[in-house]
Design an enzyme around this catalytic site. Structure first.
Site, PDB file in Angstrom:
ATOM      1  CD  GLN A 158      35.832  35.898  37.138  1.00 43.68           C
ATOM      2  OE1 GLN A 158      35.155  34.925  37.499  1.00 43.68           O
ATOM      3  NE2 GLN A 158      36.850  35.758  36.306  1.00 43.68           N
ATOM      4  CG  ASP A 168      44.149  30.352  41.488  1.00 39.96           C
ATOM      5  OD1 ASP A 168      44.019  31.321  40.712  1.00 39.96           O
ATOM      6  OD2 ASP A 168      43.553  29.272  41.338  1.00 39.96           O
ATOM      7  CD  GLU A 169      39.860  32.293  42.034  1.00 37.74           C
ATOM      8  OE1 GLU A 169      39.647  33.482  41.771  1.00 37.74           O
ATOM      9  OE2 GLU A 169      39.304  31.356  41.443  1.00 37.74           O
ATOM     10  NE  ARG A 200      30.816  32.422  36.160  1.00 34.96           N
ATOM     11  CZ  ARG A 200      32.145  32.326  36.060  1.00 34.96           C
ATOM     12  NH1 ARG A 200      32.737  31.176  36.293  1.00 34.96           N
ATOM     13  NH2 ARG A 200      32.882  33.365  35.704  1.00 34.96           N
ATOM     14  CE  LYS A 240      40.806  31.564  38.499  1.00 34.98           C
ATOM     15  NZ  LYS A 240      41.334  30.453  39.307  1.00 34.98           N
ATOM     16  CB  THR A 241      43.276  26.508  36.938  1.00 34.27           C
ATOM     17  OG1 THR A 241      42.353  27.241  37.743  1.00 34.27           O
ATOM     18  CG2 THR A 241      43.809  25.328  37.729  1.00 34.27           C
TER      19      THR A 241
END
Length: 672
Positions: free
Chosen positions: A273, A242-243, A624, A36-37
């Site tokens: 998330q 973002d997020e 993770r 995503k980044t």
């Protein structure tokens, strides 16, 4: 190849589609490890490459670290032009713009030279307000008021709202806030409204804004000042966030008012998330994006670049049980990898031994300590793992918080025991003298230390002598005499049963009021400090069972030896952290521990019907892991000397077996 083609050449088709999008609202649902980044940064680079002025772009991130990373990546793609883009957190962007425009909003009562009140200043102001009302600070804790006020500010509410008066600003979800109000006693709501109003007066008088005001006030200014809103919308043609799954109502309205009719907003996030509702994050912001931005385009980033096939399959199976989500399914071209392994140890202590044994096996096979992470639902779960790692001489780091035995509440609790064992220990005497407060200040402490030295008595005896000789003022004398009596009773109990120090310690921490003092701590904490101390008490009972002849002296020696071994070797350390603090990180090997009903999912979430967020939290933990994933639990857990039988987390069956014949694809392992 054009400059745009060069920028997006390394992206997959979905990432490329998102990066090349220019006008109109865009929602990018980016699964865990889906880049995503990278996608957001390349989209920024594409805007700049198309000639959009850097000053016309705002990129919102949730941490300063993420902002720095995005800026560095953008500069690497298109050069130093990207340095002129506003890349900031929500609060940082609001501060900058408030200073520029707050002069156009005189009704807020601040000037452009305002200061931002940190939590210490906020509490000091609230203490003044409570004191002015002649309230008992213990019964009306400023921290509780601050927590409630913060919640309501993030919902764009105001003091009048708590009196059931619907505001007319059009920014608040009245039904949602009304439900929040109903959850609290009507008297408490009225009192909070009054305290809040007086607190706001003090903020205005001192030209201060608190942290929540930065978003709340800036958003109100955009709503109420058409000239400011028009200028902001003219200046900033494109907004990236973002997020987005972690935004709250105030932040959502800030975005809507900044984008205006053009609605050139790109939101990137993953509803799977969304794990911060306790920080006022509202998952509806991302789930209902199209309602807020009609005609929005949605792009799914589903290719995971982090984890093996076995891990991705477990994550997909788990999150499929959530009803309130956007449909997507992660996939990967990575190898299948090792099966996800679940094992259940006999006790929580055995669980720690089994996990550490597997880490040792991995290192013996060629891995580094830094390849391993142990993730847990709450930080108090770290204690048995820390103890076992120390015993084994393995370097470790507790990420995002203090190590268990470094916590203030642990040191204060142990201070009582160390003082019982060595009544001449002035360090621990000072540590516990006012925990909780007994009215004995620095001057009283010095008198007690001097009296002990002059009369050659221990510090427990000095408490009684100081009272008898009138060396302490009335309140301090009362507190000193009570503490003396409590410590003497505890010493007598230890003399009668030297091997049973845990029960004595628990009784002492209750009688002194220390546990009650902790229970009244800040309500905003996701974990209570009293729970940490109860975990310490459980560790004492565990030590008694393992070493019945050790007694208090043996236990304190045991702790000292553990601390002496506590050294890290550079960055090559096993990481221990809560799942919340692990979001955004990844490790080759992950152990998700405490997979039991009441732990993960958390008991409070089960009682409040918030199971879906707990499942999302478990999903974050699973994703993770890059190469190996272990899900562990204990059949029996120690709770203050009692052995409690547990039940395996329902998430185990959901992640590893799942519905239908696909279960065979992710076998459950057994402990070696």
């Amino acid at each position: 190849m054009s400059s745009l083609d060069a920028i997006v050449s390394s992206l997959n088709p979905a990432q490329r589609e998102a990066a090349l999008h220019q006008d109109g609202p865009l929602l990018v649902i980016a699964g865990a490890g889906a880049g995503k980044t990278r996608t957001a940064t390349h989209r920024l680079a594409c805007l700049l490459a198309r000639g959009v002025p850097p000053e016309a772009i705002v990129c919102i991130t949730f941490t300063n670290k993420a902002a720095r990373e995005m800026r560095e990546r953008a500069v690497a793609l298109v050069g130093r032009t990207a340095e002129r883009v506003m890349i900031r957190t929500f609060h940082s962007a609001a501060v900058v713009l408030l200073r520029q425009y707050i002069g156009h909003f005189p009704q807020c009562g601040r000037t452009p030279a305002f200061s931002v009140a940190d939590p210490t200043v906020q509490l000091a102001l609230l203490k003044e307000v409570v004191a002015e009302r002649n309230f008992d600070l213990k019964a009306n804790r400023p921290e509780s008021f601050l927590w409630r006020i913060s919640r309501y500010k993030n919902e764009m509410a105001d003091p009048e709202t708590l009196l059931y008066r619907q505001p007319s600003n059009g920014l608040m979800d009245w039904e949602r806030v009304r439900q929040m109000i109903r959850e609290t006693d009507r008297y408490v709501n009225r009192l909070t409204a009054e305290i809040w109003q007086r607190y706001e007066e003090k903020l205005r008088k001192n030209n201060l804004l608190d942290f929540d005001d930065l978003i709340n006030l800036f958003t109100r200014m955009l709503q109420e000042q058409p000239d400011v809103r028009a200028d902001v919308q003219r200046r900033f043609a494109y907004l990236q966030v973002d997020e987005f799954q972690d935004t709250n109502v105030a932040q959502l309205h800030m975005v809507k008012l900044m984008t205006g009719e053009r609605q050139n907003v790109m939101a990137v996030g993953d509803d799977a998330q969304s794990i911060y509702s306790w920080r006022s994050a509202d998952i509806r912001c991302i789930l209902e994006f199209e309602r807020h931005f009609p005609g929005a385009r949605t792009i799914l980033l589903e290719q995971n670049y982090r984890s093996t096939g076995a891990i991705i399959r477990a994550a997909n199976r788990l999150i499929a049980h959530n009803a309130g989500q956007r449909p997507k399914r992660l996939f990967t071209t990575a190898p299948e990898g090792r099966p996800v392994v679940a094992f259940e140890s006999e006790t929580d202590v055995a669980e720690a031994h089994d996990v550490v044994a597997r880490i040792q096996q991995g290192v013996a096979a060629g891995r580094r300590w830094g390849d391993f992470a142990i993730l847990f639902r709450t930080s108090i779960q770290s204690r048995p793992f820390e103890e076992r790692l120390r015993e084994a001489g393995i370097p470790y780091q507790v990420v995002g918080g203090p190590r268990f035995y470094d916590r203030r509440e642990v040191q204060e609790s142990l201070g009582y025991l160390r003082l019982l064992y060595n009544p001449r220990d002035s360090v621990n005497f000072e540590r516990v003298l006012n925990a909780p407060r007994r009215g004995i200040g620095e001057r009283g402490l010095q008198r007690l230390l001097a009296l002990a030295a002059q009369r050659d008595v221990d510090l427990i005896q000095a408490l009684r002598l100081a009272v008898e000789e009138g060396q302490l003022q009335e309140q301090a004398a009362e507190g000193a005499l009570r503490l003396h009596e409590q410590l003497i009773r505890a010493q007598a109990a230890l003399d009668r049963r030297p091997g049973r120090f845990a029960a004595t310690a628990e009784a002492l921490l209750q009688e002194t009021g220390y546990l009650e003092y902790l229970e009244q701590e800040d309500q905003r904490r996701s974990e209570r400090r009293a729970e940490v101390v109860r975990s310490l008490i459980s560790a004492m009972y565990d030590y008694e069972r393992r070493s019945p002849a050790g007694g208090l002296g043996g236990y304190l020696d045991h702790l000292s030896l553990l601390e002496a071994q506590d050294e890290e070797s550079g960055g090559d350390v096993v990481r221990l952290q809560t799942i919340h603090s692990a979001k955004g990180l990844e490790y080759p090997v992950v152990f998700v521990v405490g997979m039991e009903q009441g732990i993960l999912p958390n008991q409070r979430a089960l009682e409040e019907g918030n199971l879906e967020e707990e499942r999302r939290l478990c999903y974050v933990a699973i994703t993770r892991a890059r190469e190996e994933l272990y899900l562990t639990g204990a059949r029996v857990r120690s709770e203050r000397g009692e052995m409690v039988i547990t039940r395996p987390s329902q998430f185990l069956a959901e992640a590893l077996r799942g519905p239908g014949p696909a279960a065979a694809q992710a076998p459950v392992g057994a402990a070696d």
